[in-house]
Design a protein around this motif. Structure first.
Motif, short mmCIF file in Angstrom:
data_model
loop_
_atom_site.label_atom_id
_atom_site.label_comp_id
_atom_site.label_asym_id
_atom_site.label_seq_id
_atom_site.Cartn_x
_atom_site.Cartn_y
_atom_site.Cartn_z
N ALA A 92 -31.45 -45.62 -1.62
CA ALA A 92 -31.29 -46.44 -0.41
C ALA A 92 -29.91 -47.09 -0.37
N ARG A 104 -29.73 -53.44 2.72
CA ARG A 104 -30.53 -52.23 2.49
C ARG A 104 -31.48 -52.41 1.31
N PHE A 108 -35.51 -52.68 1.60
CA PHE A 108 -36.26 -51.65 0.89
C PHE A 108 -37.32 -52.28 -0.02
#
Length: 209
Positions: A92, A104, A108
């Motif tokens: 990711a 991110r 995630f």
């Protein structure tokens, strides 16, 4: 005529499952793992036994030892499967520019905890690790070897491992307060609000700017 005496049975080594037990294959191994996750989730590491796992899986305890070895090894195998979704975190990080890795990674990890299917086994892992040093050592080994070092490698920045650990500490602390201890108002806060507030801090840990 005298009946022939039955052939003597070959003695089986103690603790080793019979041939018929081991011929059940991958399905039995998966059933044992599922039973182990269930037992560790409900009872924690200390109160879970190999015998209890075997009973839940519907197999002999010798078969559990045959596939996995000790209780510690069963626990490691069980949590590795449960922890698998988190191991995609390094990927990711690579999906965009370096100045967005904080958001991110935060999004995630929070997404994994928000999903009941992945949250339940993670709760079992955390509770076991908090209450038992053996379980904590297994968890540390898994996190360090398969998650934090890979995140550090994906960042390619100075002090990458320390930066990854600081970011993980931030996110694990939030997970503990929100999902385990359930401290309000964090426990019921909107996930997007958490991402907005936490992502810049995680970004600072990971890149220093």
């Amino acid at each position: 005529m005298t009946a022939a005496a039955p052939a003597p049975r070959t003695p089986r080594r103690r603790g080793r499952p019979s041939r018929t037990q081991t011929e059940t294959g991958p399905a039995t191994r998966d059933r044992i793992l599922e039973a182990a996750r269930e037992e560790f989730s409900e009872r924690g590491y200390e109160k879970t036994s190999v015998r209890g796992i075997a009973k839940t899986a519907g197999v002999d305890s010798a078969l559990v030892h045959h596939y996995f070895g000790t209780k510690e090894q069963v626990f490691e195998a069980a949590i590795e499967v449960a922890f698998a979704p988190a191991l995609d975190a390094p990927a990711a990080l690579e999906e965009g520019p370096l100045d967005g890795v904080g958001e991110r990674l935060t999004r995630f990890i929070l997404g994994i905890w928000e999903n009941p299917a992945t949250r339940t086994p993670l709760l079992a892992i955390v509770r076991s690790a908090v209450n038992n040093e053996t379980a904590a050592a297994v968890f540390r080994r898994l996190v360090a070897a398969q998650l934090l070092r890979r995140i550090a490698g994906a960042l390619d920045v100075p002090d990458g491992e320390l930066r990854a650990e600081l970011a993980a500490a931030q996110l694990v602390g939030i997970a503990m307060l929100r999902y385990v201890i359930k401290v309000e108002p964090l426990a019921s806060a909107d996930p997007e609000q958490i991402v907005r507030r936490v992502a810049p801090v995680v970004q600072a840990h990971l890149t220093g700017h």
